[in-house]
Write a protein that holds these residues in place. Structure first.
Motif, short mmCIF file in Angstrom:
data_model
loop_
_atom_site.label_atom_id
_atom_site.label_comp_id
_atom_site.label_asym_id
_atom_site.label_seq_id
_atom_site.Cartn_x
_atom_site.Cartn_y
_atom_site.Cartn_z
N TRP A 103 0.84 -1.20 0.00
CA TRP A 103 0.00 0.00 0.00
C TRP A 103 0.88 1.25 0.00
O TRP A 103 0.70 2.15 -0.79
N TRP A 105 2.98 1.63 -3.36
CA TRP A 105 2.29 1.40 -4.64
C TRP A 105 2.74 2.38 -5.72
O TRP A 105 2.93 2.02 -6.89
N HIS A 106 2.92 3.63 -5.34
CA HIS A 106 3.26 4.66 -6.34
C HIS A 106 4.76 4.95 -6.39
O HIS A 106 5.17 5.90 -7.03
N ARG A 124 -4.91 -5.83 -3.82
CA ARG A 124 -6.21 -5.23 -4.22
C ARG A 124 -7.32 -6.26 -4.39
O ARG A 124 -8.47 -5.88 -4.62
N ARG A 166 -12.35 -6.21 -8.71
CA ARG A 166 -12.11 -6.50 -7.31
C ARG A 166 -13.17 -7.45 -6.74
O ARG A 166 -14.34 -7.39 -7.14
N SER A 220 -11.70 -7.41 0.31
CA SER A 220 -10.46 -6.96 0.94
C SER A 220 -9.57 -8.11 1.42
O SER A 220 -8.37 -8.04 1.30
N GLY A 257 -4.29 10.08 -6.96
CA GLY A 257 -3.59 8.88 -7.41
C GLY A 257 -4.52 7.86 -8.02
O GLY A 257 -5.67 7.70 -7.60
N ASP A 258 -4.03 7.16 -9.02
CA ASP A 258 -4.79 6.10 -9.70
C ASP A 258 -4.65 4.79 -8.95
O ASP A 258 -3.69 4.59 -8.20
N GLU A 259 -5.54 3.90 -9.18
CA GLU A 259 -5.51 2.49 -8.75
C GLU A 259 -5.56 2.32 -7.23
O GLU A 259 -6.34 1.53 -6.73
N MET A 260 -4.71 3.04 -6.55
CA MET A 260 -4.71 2.98 -5.09
C MET A 260 -4.59 4.42 -4.59
O MET A 260 -3.50 4.93 -4.35
N ALA A 261 -5.75 5.05 -4.49
CA ALA A 261 -5.76 6.47 -4.16
C ALA A 261 -5.34 6.71 -2.72
O ALA A 261 -5.51 5.85 -1.86
N ASN A 262 -4.80 7.88 -2.48
CA ASN A 262 -4.45 8.32 -1.12
C ASN A 262 -5.37 9.47 -0.75
O ASN A 262 -5.64 10.36 -1.57
N VAL A 312 -3.82 5.67 2.75
CA VAL A 312 -4.82 4.86 2.06
C VAL A 312 -6.06 4.74 2.94
O VAL A 312 -5.96 4.65 4.17
N GLY A 322 -10.07 0.94 1.01
CA GLY A 322 -10.70 1.74 -0.05
C GLY A 322 -9.65 2.22 -1.03
O GLY A 322 -8.67 2.84 -0.64
N TYR A 323 -9.86 1.91 -2.30
CA TYR A 323 -8.84 2.19 -3.30
C TYR A 323 -9.24 3.24 -4.35
O TYR A 323 -8.40 3.96 -4.84
#
Lengths: 447, 369
Positions: free
Chosen positions: A149, A152-153, A205, A223, A226, B295-300, B316, B327-328
């Motif tokens: 998590w 990820w970026h 995910r 998805r 969780s 942010g894409d895919e896994m937003a913050n 997140v 929640g993404y």
């Protein structure tokens, strides 16, 4: 109340690591319980060829009828996984390759490492290929831990993605590899051989992924929830099944290309549970293909029998708890209360391993016994009667957390185990009258 | 070759990293994921039909929303008093996405796209103020198709005028209005539809060609093209907006995540930059702080002090009350009556996420007697 303090995952790994730290030689992995001709004799095979290994999340029978296991190294920064195979001639393990090297993603890349294969061996019978897909958790070489998590970026740290390999068991060569799921790990893998499709669950995910082996293209269907389900299974109509956070069946139907959620709940303890977290831990197909047997990844794991070919939604039979009674006012450590390794033996019975632990109220075993035990059970599908047939024993470490089980072509049982350093597998020799040639067939098509 | 670790566990960098990991989820405030149902009593909206992509809130503090997926659903929700319910008003036939939900004084107008084109659908205000603890009674709502907004053109977005009597919307090429009471749709004229619309003091702003905004005066029905120049930035992407209900200030972000406030009289003012791009749904709470996802895919989740322009990464999204869920991806946001924010989760099995921000000025230290 003997079960407190609990052993959380970190402690679990650390305690296991103490075995190596204490300087115990790998040769101690000799027969733990010298039972020779004793029925269900148990033998431990540590991954001495990969001493950094701390877990064995995958153990499956290959298309060649031999046992394959994953020597995973997820606690060590930059740790990598090495697939191994049981060599019945040498009665030892063969180390096949360093997977990270094969997929050009070495442990010192600075990214989260290719540290493990998590319920993701899937055989291909027509060509002798064993597919395997990697999972994440191992930290980059210069960091103590990794969070998918958080990173990820982060292009420098983020896991490159689950690597899918096609390993030819006939020639012992890796034929090709690809990235199955960018940035994510593969929790579990399934092969629909007739349709040339691999199915996978992504982590973190929780997306349902389809990989076409002909075009080598992936598709993300979306998805589920969780909590990662730990298993997928296939029915006769090529539908793929798994579970959701709230203990419901999830079905993917190729014809409609939809993920659907069942109205009914999977088995759970009605006294204090709601179905939440009753996700599949392990699922074994019945040899006749009509039903599957499953355990849940949940405190007080439950055994079930599910009939996917019946009705609009399958009939789910609750076969009861797999482990002992306990104090339900405290959330027991999931590394203590566990059931896995479901597999059918050549005798047509289901075998599995459930943990058992000393508890002053519910299981007051003497101090001479280990605090935690891994019990091998045999379940008769006709009568549903269960019998304890063996106890897994490690010379010094743990023996109660079995990830997966399989039967080889000789009819012997094998179980992958998590928590020792090095980790390893158990072999449980089946009594002669319960063995048969090619006992692994019909083969399980998922990890 | 086996690799060996290369770090010092006691180094400040590693300690800082571990501290970051310890706070990677919802660093401030509390998030609660609420399912699209009356929990324990009704079933949620179907898994692959529950991407929540549009929200609005009416004067009673009731939230209305729409989903996208295999079918689009419309719903109403309430979280105060004895409510605590998301009421699925049903699927809109022939629709797969909800682009906008607009609360009017007499009813709610939804804008959906699908094989039957971009359509307006009326939904009655739902009787949500029941005793949803003990006993309740209500009629099933009936959705009314008001027709295709502009033939052959998908709807891009729509927004309610402050009067609550008119909704202004835009397709890919035309601007239209809907009279909330009568349901009459009127095509006003040409204007490109890119991204969301924003409601100013007396009119609607939409993204025009290039780096400009058009303006639509609701009262006169006049469209002014290229009415406002966007500031220096990356404006190729579709715009999202947030509005401060008290000051009337609007907020938007460019494709690089740079946030700007927009005062109709004073123009744009550059604030800070989100740590990820693109910036998704945002909402402003009564004390002036802006919260949103980036942010894409896994937003913050992030917050922005709209006075100083400083940003805080809040990590997140995760819900640990009511439903345990990560929640993404989020599709829309509204501010509730007490300053809580309701985010719509744009994902399979989407939930409404109530976010209760940390009280401004509260110091997060261990409590002492």
């Amino acid at each position: 109340m003997s079960s407190r303090p609990e052993i959380d995952r970190r402690t679990f790994m650390k305690v296991g690591g103490g075995v190596l730290a204490a300087g115990l030689a790998p040769s101690l992995g000799a027969e733990a319980r010298a039972l020779g001709g004793t029925p269900y004799a148990v033998k431990w095979y540590p991954f001495t060829g990969h001493p950094d290994s701390d877990t064995c999340w995958s153990l499956s029978v290959g298309p060649d009828g031999r046992i394959y296991a994953a020597a995973c190294a997820e606690s060590l920064p930059g740790g990598v996984v090495k697939p191994v195979r049981y060599n019945e001639q040498r009665d030892d393990l063969d180390y096949l390759f360093d997977l990270a090297e094969k997929v050009d993603d070495p442990g010192d890349s600075g990214r989260a490492s290719q540290c493990k294969i998590h319920y993701s061996f899937a055989p291909s019978m027509h060509d002798g290929v064993l597919y395997m897909a990697t999972h994440l958790s191992g930290p980059p070489i210069d960091l103590p831990v990794y969070s998918p998590w958080y990173s990820w970026h982060d292009t420098k740290r983020c896991f490159r993605g689950s690597a899918l390999l096609a390993f030819d068991t006939r020639t012992d060569r890796v034929l090709w590899w690809d990235t199955l799921i960018p940035k994510e790990g593969c929790r579990c893998l399934l092969h629909d051989e007739e349709r040339g499709l691999l199915y996978a669950m992504s982590y973190p995910r929780d997306h349902f992924i389809i990989y076409d082996l002909r075009s080598r293209k992936r598709r993300d269907v979306g998805r589920i929830s969780s909590i990662n389900p730990q298993a997928l299974f296939l029915d006769k109509r090529h539908r793929v099944w798994t579970s959701s956070d709230y203990g419901r069946l999830v079905r993917y139907t190729p014809e409609t290309d939809r993920l659907e959620i069942s109205p009914g709940l999977l088995a759970h303890d009605l006294n204090y549970q709601t179905g939440w977290h009753s996700v599949f831990y392990d699922v074994a197909p019945s040899p006749d293909g009509e039903c599957v047997y499953a355990s849940t990844w949940c405190p007080n794991p439950r055994l079930m029998r599910i009939w996917p070919n019946e009705g609009e939604w399958p009939r789910v039979e609750d076969l009861g708890p797999a482990t002992q009674l306990r104090d339900t006012s405290f959330p027991i450590d999931m590394y203590r209360d566990h059931c896995g390794g479901l597999t059918f033996g050549g005798d047509g019975n289901l075998y599995y391993v459930a943990s058992r632990w000393r508890d002053s109220k519910y299981n007051p075993t003497p101090e001479s016994r280990k605090q935690n035990e891994g019990v091998v059970w045999r379940l008769d599908p006709q009568t549903l009667k269960r019998e304890e047939v063996a106890r897994l024993e490690h010379p010094t470490g743990m023996a109660h957390y079995v990830s997966r089980g399989a039967v080889d072509h000789n009819g012997d049982l094998f179980f992958g185990h998590v928590g020792n350093h090095p980790s390893g597998i158990f072999k449980v020799s089946m009594p002669a009258d319960r063995k048969r040639r090619n006992a692994h067939l019909p083969i399980r098509m998922w990890g | 070759m086996q690799t060996k670790s290369r770090f010092d566990r006691n180094s400040p960098e590693i300690k800082a990293y571990l501290n970051e990991l310890a706070h990677q989820f919802v660093r401030e405030g509390i998030m609660v994921a609420f399912p699209t149902c009356l929990p324990g009593m009704t079933t949620p909206i179907t898994h692959d039909e529950s991407h929540i992509t549009a929200l609005d809130i009416n004067s009673e503090g009731h939230v209305y929303g729409g989903t996208s997926g295999r079918q689009a659903h419309l719903f109403g929700a309430a979280f105060h008093g004895l409510t605590g319910i998301v009421l699925d008003a049903g699927a809109v036939p022939g629709s797969t996405t909800t682009e906008a939900i607009c609360c009017g004084t007499s009813r709610v107008i939804a804008f959906v796209n699908g094989p039957q084109g971009g359509r307006a659908v009326a939904m009655p205000h739902l009787d949500l103020a029941e005793d949803w603890i003990q006993e309740w009674g209500l009629e099933e709502p009936v959705l009314k198709d008001l027709g295709e907004c502009v033939p052959g053109e998908p709807v891009v977005h729509a927004i309610s005028a402050p009067s609550g009597k008119t909704v202004a919307g835009v397709t890919t090429r035309h601007l239209f209005t809907v009279d909330v009471e009568s349901g009459v749709i009127t095509v006003v004229g040409e204007a490109p539809g890119r991204g969301h619309l924003a409601m100013g003091h007396a009119g609607v702003f939409g993204q025009d060609e290039g780096t400009q905004l058009w303006h639509f005066d609701v009262a006169s029905g006049h469209i002014r093209r290229a009415a406002v120049h966007l500031p220096d930035g990356e404006w190729a992407g579709p715009l999202r907006w947030a509005r401060d209900r008290h000051s009337g200030l609007l907020f938007t972000a460019d494709a690089a995540g740079r946030l700007f406030s927009f005062d109709e009289n004073k123009g744009f003012r550059a604030l800070g930059r989100a740590h990820l791009a693109p910036v998704g749904p945002m909402a402003v709470v009564p004390d002036g702080r802006l919260f949103g996802f980036c942010g894409d895919e896994m937003a913050n989740l992030f917050s922005c002090d709209t006075v100083s322009g400083s940003f805080t990464n809040l990590g997140v999204a995760a819900s640990i009350l009511e439903q345990r869920r990560y929640g993404y991806q989020f599709g829309d946001a509204v501010t509730g009556p007490d300053g809580e924010i309701v985010f719509g989760e744009d994902d399979n099995g989407g939930h409404l996420w109530l976010y209760f921000p940390k009280i401004k000025g509260a110091i997060s230290t261990p409590l002492t007697p």
